[in-house]
Design a protein around this motif. Structure first.
Motif, short mmCIF file in Angstrom:
data_model
loop_
_atom_site.label_atom_id
_atom_site.label_comp_id
_atom_site.label_asym_id
_atom_site.label_seq_id
_atom_site.Cartn_x
_atom_site.Cartn_y
_atom_site.Cartn_z
N ARG A 300 44.26 35.29 30.57
CA ARG A 300 43.30 35.76 31.59
C ARG A 300 42.77 37.16 31.34
O ARG A 300 41.68 37.50 31.74
CB ARG A 300 43.98 35.79 32.97
CG ARG A 300 44.14 34.46 33.58
CD ARG A 300 44.71 34.61 34.99
NE ARG A 300 45.29 33.35 35.39
CZ ARG A 300 44.59 32.28 35.70
NH1 ARG A 300 43.27 32.33 35.67
NH2 ARG A 300 45.18 31.16 36.02
N GLU A 315 39.72 41.22 33.22
CA GLU A 315 39.98 39.80 33.47
C GLU A 315 38.80 39.00 32.94
O GLU A 315 37.65 39.34 33.21
CB GLU A 315 40.11 39.61 34.99
CG GLU A 315 40.64 38.29 35.39
CD GLU A 315 40.84 38.18 36.90
OE1 GLU A 315 40.40 39.09 37.64
OE2 GLU A 315 41.41 37.19 37.34
N ILE A 317 38.96 35.31 32.85
CA ILE A 317 39.01 33.93 33.35
C ILE A 317 39.24 33.98 34.85
O ILE A 317 40.06 34.77 35.34
CB ILE A 317 40.16 33.14 32.68
CG1 ILE A 317 39.98 33.08 31.16
CG2 ILE A 317 40.27 31.73 33.25
CD1 ILE A 317 41.12 32.43 30.40
N SER A 318 38.51 33.16 35.56
CA SER A 318 38.65 33.13 37.02
C SER A 318 40.09 32.81 37.41
O SER A 318 40.72 31.92 36.81
CB SER A 318 37.71 32.06 37.59
OG SER A 318 38.22 31.60 38.82
N LEU A 320 40.99 31.09 39.69
CA LEU A 320 41.04 29.71 40.19
C LEU A 320 41.13 28.69 39.05
O LEU A 320 41.36 27.50 39.28
CB LEU A 320 39.80 29.41 41.03
CG LEU A 320 39.60 30.32 42.24
CD1 LEU A 320 38.32 29.97 42.98
CD2 LEU A 320 40.80 30.19 43.19
N THR A 321 40.92 29.14 37.84
CA THR A 321 40.95 28.23 36.69
C THR A 321 42.37 28.12 36.13
O THR A 321 43.04 29.13 35.94
CB THR A 321 40.01 28.76 35.58
OG1 THR A 321 38.69 28.82 36.11
CG2 THR A 321 40.02 27.88 34.35
N ASN A 322 42.79 26.88 35.89
CA ASN A 322 44.12 26.67 35.30
C ASN A 322 44.13 27.13 33.85
O ASN A 322 43.15 26.94 33.13
CB ASN A 322 44.49 25.18 35.30
CG ASN A 322 44.81 24.70 36.69
OD1 ASN A 322 45.28 25.48 37.53
ND2 ASN A 322 44.55 23.44 36.95
N VAL A 323 45.25 27.71 33.44
CA VAL A 323 45.40 28.05 32.02
C VAL A 323 46.75 27.55 31.53
O VAL A 323 47.68 27.39 32.31
CB VAL A 323 45.29 29.58 31.75
CG1 VAL A 323 43.90 30.10 31.98
CG2 VAL A 323 46.30 30.36 32.58
#
Ligand code: MRU
Length: 365
Positions: A300, A315, A317-318, A320-323
């Motif tokens: 992230r 940052e 990556i949001s 809310l986004t899965n990583v």
């Protein structure tokens, strides 16, 4: 190796083993900072947070962590508890368990008040042995590079992934030890350095190569296949975190894809590692090696220098986004041309010929 002209190792002991010094690698390549650790729990943290990293280095660091634990409490129960915690700090690199167990095995026959002294002695031996092994790996690996140069008569282009340099070991490195020695011998070469997202260990490799004056170019991880298709790569040379008895290789995530592309283009794919990285107790790497899953924040956030030259994190990556962040993958032996060890180079299936004692070795603790 040298930092600003000063011979430097990645770990050293102080006050007869009462403390250890390390380089905080999370600060590199932006800032070169030494740190002292005097408690074994600080060592667990340094390994888990990757202040120290690279399989051979975490093996030796784990050994010194065990020394500090024994200093605090040399009784059997305390030794076993510290052993478990140290080993759990990073699961994939087998050198960690190996280094910790070398200390435990060395001290157990002694009475508790003798154990700290014996532990220091063993840790010093392991530290020095790692330097010698890496130097030998470099000599054998440089011969492979020299052979490629003899055929090509033009600079040898070597692609490497992650950091298998002196920062990942006590000194010299594994894959990069071969590069350094070949370069010292005057063999014209150039290194393609995979950036190695998400932790960007490739930037540590670039930092090392720059300091050593070795020609190199950083590439995005995804560029390797393209360069191989266009014959811009003569060999792939990487380190390892665990090698099975039949030569399957766990290494930094992304290594497997490089091995596939190399196979497709008939480019030799070599792995350099000391024998402490070989796990004789397992055969099939894909099913037997635990792959460390690291915190998604490593994906992230990206770290770098801001306009004022201050280290900053942003940052990308949001939230809310899965990583998902698996840190290693396994390259099957069939994709590996050769394994470069301190005893020489062999095809993966012949590891037991180089180390006949390996097949008999069993962990005691
Ligand atoms: O996660 P890290 O940085 O500890 O990864 C280990 C490595 O540096 C590499 O996988 C390397 O190629 C093997 S160690 C010389």
């Amino acid at each position: 190796m040298k930092v600003n002209g000063v011979p430097t190792r990645s770990i050293w002991s102080l006050d007869d083993g009462q403390r250890i010094g390390i380089i905080d690698q999370t600060q590199l390549p932006f800032c070169f900072k030494k740190v002292e650790l005097s408690d074994w729990r600080e060592v667990v943290d340094a390994i888990a947070t990757m202040k120290v990293r690279g399989a051979p280095l975490i093996g030796v660091t784990g050994a010194w962590g065990m020394v500090l634990a024994i200093r605090d409490n040399p009784e059997d129960d305390a030794i076993h508890a510290a052993r478990s915690e140290l080993i759990a700090s990073r699961p994939t690199a087998v050198d960690l368990q190996w280094g910790v167990d070398q200390i435990v095995t060395a001290v157990m026959p002694y009475c508790p008040r003798e154990r700290f002294r014996m532990a220091v002695k063993m840790a010093e031996t392991l530290t020095q042995a790692n330097v010698l092994a890496n130097r030998a790996i470099g000599t054998h690996g440089a011969r492979v590079i020299a052979e490629l140069y003899a055929k090509k008569r033009a600079p040898v282009n070597i692609l490497t992934h992650c950091n298998a340099g002196w920062l990942a070991t006590v000194d010299y490195g594994t894959a990069l030890s071969a590069v350094y020695i070949a370069f010292e011998q005057g063999i014209p070469l150039h290194v393609w350095v995979d950036e190695t997202r998400p932790r960007n260990q490739g930037l540590l490799t670039a930092w090392e190569l720059e300091a050593g004056g070795v020609p190199h170019t950083v590439i995005a991880d995804n560029a390797g296949g393209h360069l191989m298709q266009h014959r811009e790569v003569d060999m792939v040379l990487v380190g390892a975190d665990r090698i099975t008895a039949i030569g399957d290789v766990a290494n930094k995530i992304g290594t497997y894809l490089k091995a596939l592309a190399a196979k497709d283009m008939d480019i030799p794919f070599y792995v350099a590692a000391p024998s402490s990285t070989i796990d004789w107790s397992i055969q099939d790497g894909k099913h037997s090696i635990e792959i460390e899953n690291r915190n998604g924040d490593e994906l992230r956030y990206v770290k770098g220098l801001d306009a004022k030259g201050q280290v900053t994190e942003v940052e990308i990556i949001s939230p809310l986004t899965n990583v998902e962040n698996p840190a290693f993958d396994v390259t099957p032996a069939r994709l590996v041309t050769g394994i470069v060890t301190e005893r020489g180079v062999c095809a993966p299936e012949f590891l037991t010929r180089l180390f006949p004692e390996g097949a008999r070795r069993r962990t005691r603790w």
